[in-house]
Design a protein around this motif. Structure first.
Motif, PDB file in Angstrom:
ATOM      1  N   MET B   1      15.639  42.757  75.075  1.00 17.71           N
ATOM      2  CA  MET B   1      14.328  42.464  76.105  1.00 17.71           C
ATOM      3  C   MET B   1      14.832  43.367  77.222  1.00 17.71           C
ATOM      4  O   MET B   1      15.773  43.217  77.796  1.00 17.71           O
ATOM      5  CB  MET B   1      14.252  41.076  76.346  1.00 17.71           C
ATOM      6  CG  MET B   1      12.978  40.885  76.924  1.00 17.71           C
ATOM      7  SD  MET B   1      11.323  40.979  76.166  1.00 17.71           S
ATOM      8  CE  MET B   1      11.642  39.509  74.794  1.00 17.71           C
ATOM      9  N   THR B 191      24.295  37.933  67.189  1.00 15.99           N
ATOM     10  CA  THR B 191      23.755  36.883  67.882  1.00 15.99           C
ATOM     11  C   THR B 191      24.420  36.471  69.121  1.00 15.99           C
ATOM     12  O   THR B 191      24.260  35.985  70.118  1.00 15.99           O
ATOM     13  CB  THR B 191      24.061  35.598  66.624  1.00 15.99           C
ATOM     14  OG1 THR B 191      23.359  35.851  65.421  1.00 15.99           O
ATOM     15  CG2 THR B 191      24.050  33.930  67.253  1.00 15.99           C
ATOM     16  N   LEU B 193      25.849  38.544  70.880  1.00 18.55           N
ATOM     17  CA  LEU B 193      25.396  39.485  71.921  1.00 18.55           C
ATOM     18  C   LEU B 193      24.119  39.017  72.840  1.00 18.55           C
ATOM     19  O   LEU B 193      24.065  39.157  74.055  1.00 18.55           O
ATOM     20  CB  LEU B 193      24.989  40.974  71.391  1.00 18.55           C
ATOM     21  CG  LEU B 193      24.799  42.118  72.462  1.00 18.55           C
ATOM     22  CD1 LEU B 193      25.976  42.492  73.300  1.00 18.55           C
ATOM     23  CD2 LEU B 193      24.390  43.234  71.649  1.00 18.55           C
ATOM     24  N   ALA B 194      22.861  38.568  71.972  1.00 23.37           N
ATOM     25  CA  ALA B 194      22.004  38.008  72.332  1.00 23.37           C
ATOM     26  C   ALA B 194      22.243  36.920  73.558  1.00 23.37           C
ATOM     27  O   ALA B 194      21.402  36.848  74.506  1.00 23.37           O
ATOM     28  CB  ALA B 194      20.961  37.353  71.294  1.00 23.37           C
ATOM     29  N   ALA B 197      23.197  38.520  76.515  1.00 19.66           N
ATOM     30  CA  ALA B 197      22.065  38.978  77.223  1.00 19.66           C
ATOM     31  C   ALA B 197      21.345  37.894  77.974  1.00 19.66           C
ATOM     32  O   ALA B 197      20.877  37.899  78.960  1.00 19.66           O
ATOM     33  CB  ALA B 197      21.445  39.791  76.156  1.00 19.66           C
ATOM     34  N   SER B 204      20.254  44.471  81.433  1.00 21.51           N
ATOM     35  CA  SER B 204      19.534  45.082  80.347  1.00 21.51           C
ATOM     36  C   SER B 204      20.497  45.423  79.094  1.00 21.51           C
ATOM     37  O   SER B 204      21.387  46.539  79.469  1.00 21.51           O
ATOM     38  CB  SER B 204      18.802  46.402  80.768  1.00 21.51           C
ATOM     39  OG  SER B 204      18.192  47.027  79.372  1.00 21.51           O
ATOM     40  N   ILE B 205      20.639  44.850  78.086  1.00 22.37           N
ATOM     41  CA  ILE B 205      21.850  45.174  77.107  1.00 22.37           C
ATOM     42  C   ILE B 205      21.115  45.482  75.868  1.00 22.37           C
ATOM     43  O   ILE B 205      20.155  44.729  75.343  1.00 22.37           O
ATOM     44  CB  ILE B 205      22.588  43.797  76.922  1.00 22.37           C
ATOM     45  CG1 ILE B 205      23.053  43.235  78.235  1.00 22.37           C
ATOM     46  CG2 ILE B 205      23.321  44.081  75.800  1.00 22.37           C
ATOM     47  CD1 ILE B 205      23.996  42.020  78.245  1.00 22.37           C
ATOM     48  N   GLY B 206      21.417  46.807  75.225  1.00 22.35           N
ATOM     49  CA  GLY B 206      20.936  47.159  74.116  1.00 22.35           C
ATOM     50  C   GLY B 206      22.027  47.613  73.204  1.00 22.35           C
ATOM     51  O   GLY B 206      23.086  47.884  73.450  1.00 22.35           O
TER      52      GLY B 206
END
Lengths: 246, 246
Positions: B1, B191, B193-194, B197, B204-206
């Motif tokens: 997101m 998981t 990483l989310a 975030a 903003s993490i992608g």
């Protein structure tokens, strides 16, 4: 002025913050454009949007309503920023859940004990969608209504495109001829070229300057679906270029 | 997101049949994206449309209403398919005619007797617009309201961008850090990483997979405007990658 007559049309929706930030340079638009042109589908619009639900849903609904097909790339991986499948389900107003067929595909690559919640996200498929197999990393794309959802990694996108291509409706292929106007500035031929374009409403005629080491090198491209009309347009343009170059 | 907080936003509108047919591969989107990111302007949307008046007018009006700035490329040459200036005038509901300032610029390159009707088309500028000089081939771009109209030839577009850049409002630059997750599949870290975030809504993490000779090589990119917050996010991600790689 474009005078395309192809009646099978398409749009591309590229989804991803990484393209908009400039970090990743998109390669899929050009690949899909070439592919569609070759099979007689007219690409009419491209949009690039961020990983934001409202933006994706709005673009999916705008583009799927307007064109024969919509092809999306990106946002179907296992991480939290991969929200394309959920957005497409929302755009269509259908449910989404882990799809047993997609899960089976993931199990070709991952042991059952490695199929954690994140990886299972890649098996979330909107209700009623057909799957697009992914021969490279297994996580499938899908096809719902007139929307084809593909991966963003170019090699995987290409593999998916190769699979869906044969099933697409095709228009009459748009043929094109390129006439090189070497050392001839656009301004010298623009007026008579416009007259040729006016006389041939069934052809799309464009002039494309590019810079080379030795200055501008212009190309006149004539496109159309009727080979005879195309040949007539090409002959007129070649005669014009020859006359002006003399 | 995406959790961008930059308040200066932008869109790009690429105009040209040649991009949609695949004949020309766009290079300007990536250039402008890099440029805007570097000066703290958030690129939020890109559209590519054909040389069709209705499509251009609609896109100009949709995008200029929605973002701080709109940058267009393409369609400002002397040939009949160059209709961008007229379309922008129509979008704004203003008149358009040969502009004496623009004509003077063309006269730096062309003798008065060579300034034919086609070349004078390049001096047609919507009422009220400021010019963007073109140091390469003289035909100017222009700036009307929050819309910047630039050439499609990449070298000329770059020269125009260099000139308008200093006058643009800037947001806090978005800083980014990239953590390489070598040999670590996305599914192993998605998981946690989310969760990272979620704990850092200001970042903003992608996660971006790419394929190399030796398989997937994933990069996790963390972006944000506050250096201290960015450093904290980066440290958490590095610790996660180290733990999973052990």
């Amino acid at each position: 002025m474009s005078t395309e007559t192809t009646d099978v049309t398409a749009a591309i929706l590229v989804i991803g913050d990484e393209i908009l930030s400039g970090r990743t340079k998109d390669k899929n638009i050009g690949t899909i454009a070439d592919y569609l042109t070759a099979i007689g589908i007219g690409l009419r619009e491209v949009r690039i949007v961020p990983d934001v639900e409202a933006a994706i849903v709005e673009a999916v609904n705008a583009l799927r309503a307007r064109y024969t097909y919509l092809f999306t790339t990106g946002g179907i991986g296992p991480t939290h920023d991969d929200i394309t499948a959920d957005c497409v389900a929302k755009a269509f107003g259908v449910g989404i859940d882990v799809d047993p067929r997609a899960k089976a595909m993931l199990l070709e690559r991952h042991k059952p004990e490695d199929l954690n919640a994140a990886r299972l996200r890649m098996a979330r498929i909107p209700d009623g969608a057909a799957l697009i197999p992914n021969p490279i990393s297994k996580a499938p794309g899908f096809h719902l209504g007139n929307v084809f959802v593909m991966a963003g990694v170019p090699a995987i996108m290409q593999a998916m495109l190769d699979q869906i291509g044969p099933g697409l409706a095709r228009g009459a292929p748009v043929l094109s001829e390129t006439i090189l106007a070497r050392n001839l500035p656009e301004g010298t031929y623009a007026t008579p070229l416009a007259e040729i374009a006016k006389r041939h409403p069934d052809l799309s005629i464009g002039s494309y300057p590019s810079m080379t080491q030795s200055g501008f090198e212009n190309r006149i491209v004539v496109r159309g679906q009727d080979p005879a009309a195309l040949a007539r347009g090409r002959a007129e343009i070649e005669a014009l270029v020859a006359e002006l170059s003399a």
